[in-house]
Design an enzyme around this catalytic site. Sequence first.
Site, PDB file in Angstrom:
ATOM      1  N   CYS A 195       0.827  -1.202   0.000  1.00  8.60           N
ATOM      2  CA  CYS A 195       0.000   0.000   0.000  1.00  8.60           C
ATOM      3  C   CYS A 195       0.867   1.259   0.000  1.00  8.60           C
ATOM      4  O   CYS A 195       0.445   2.319  -0.441  1.00  8.60           O
ATOM      5  CB  CYS A 195      -0.953   0.006   1.193  1.00  8.60           C
ATOM      6  SG  CYS A 195      -0.143   0.067   2.805  1.00  8.60           S
ATOM      7  N   CYS A 345      10.982 -21.925  35.911  1.00  8.35           N
ATOM      8  CA  CYS A 345       9.567 -22.311  35.943  1.00  8.35           C
ATOM      9  C   CYS A 345       9.462 -23.594  36.759  1.00  8.35           C
ATOM     10  O   CYS A 345      10.343 -23.870  37.579  1.00  8.35           O
ATOM     11  CB  CYS A 345       9.016 -22.489  34.530  1.00  8.35           C
ATOM     12  SG  CYS A 345       9.800 -23.833  33.603  1.00  8.35           S
TER      13      CYS A 345
END
Length: 381
Positions: A195, A345
Amino acid sequence: MSKDIKFNSLNKDEQERYQKHLRLKEIGYEGQLDLKNSSVLCIGAGGLGSPVLLHLAAIGIGKIGILDNDYVEKSNLQRQIIHETNTIGKLKIDSARERIEKFNPNSELLTFAERINPNNALEIIREFDVICDCSDNFGTRYLINDACLILNKPLVFGSVQGFEGQVSVFNLHKDSPNLRDLLPESPAKNAVPSCAEYGVVAVSTGLIGILQVNEIIKIILKKGEILDGKILVLDLFNMNMKKLHLKSDQVNKRIKNLNQFMDFYSDDECFEKNNEINRIKANDFNNLYKVNPNKILLIDVRENEEFSTSSIEGSVSIPLSHLNQASELEFIQKESLIKEVFTICKSGKRSEKASKILSRFKIQSRSIEGGIEKVKKILCN
């Protein structure tokens, strides 16, 4: 919401905010809960992404992902309505986040300051229920299409050029068509003008983006006629609209990986290719931690509920799903200048993902093997 806690009620603000939805028999309370419990990834925060993101927040999508590595320019403001004059020069994801947070604080926002590429596409797309393609080039569109095929994710497609636009839904079901049923092969890189080169009228991106969100609503609610196997083509200059039918060919579903896209992207766009995850054994981390804990930034990437139940003293809670947020990254980048960064974790899998994410932002870290249970066991001995 994928892989997250499901909500079973709307808060007071949501009940007031969405009251017009609650009165619609097509949506109602249960439908609004479905929207709240859904996640949508918007790839691109430009002309199409702007109306898509604003309306995703407006309708109450619970988790919204925003992926874009571009910066706001003055020429964007003609159509990219989520951005403002005072955000020129900012990352589009940060500009979009600021606008949405003011607009609707109920939506959880995840931002990705990167271009989607063969190395990150599957990892990012996997975490969302619906994918909305708001990109502006064919190479990216085919990459997104193929990643959604591999992961069985519904893809809402939108494309605009000048006064014309197209909307479709790909890969909704196993027998649904996809982009390759429309065009089997992607045009060569830069073969089709963007564009920026061709031009686009602002109302085209606005209307196509809104129609994309309309398809997302129907996909989540499982109601209405969805553009599955159909392409809606609009010519706004002459006010013509037509719906084309698309047939599915099983040949175009035989996608196993994204290797064919490597040549489309530069090395900088695929920098993870040569980027291995740095790991550290729990024993070695323990030795460093005991010597000088003040020189360590230990990021616990488990969910908040897990962190509140058990954590290592001095660690910082930043769930993996929040690691891409601008505020968290800014904090980590600042701390990394004076501290060594480690991720942890439960078992080590999420911390590896976290270290991989940090590496995209040039933040060096090490994932702790074995996770928090192994570290706590060693520290207690």
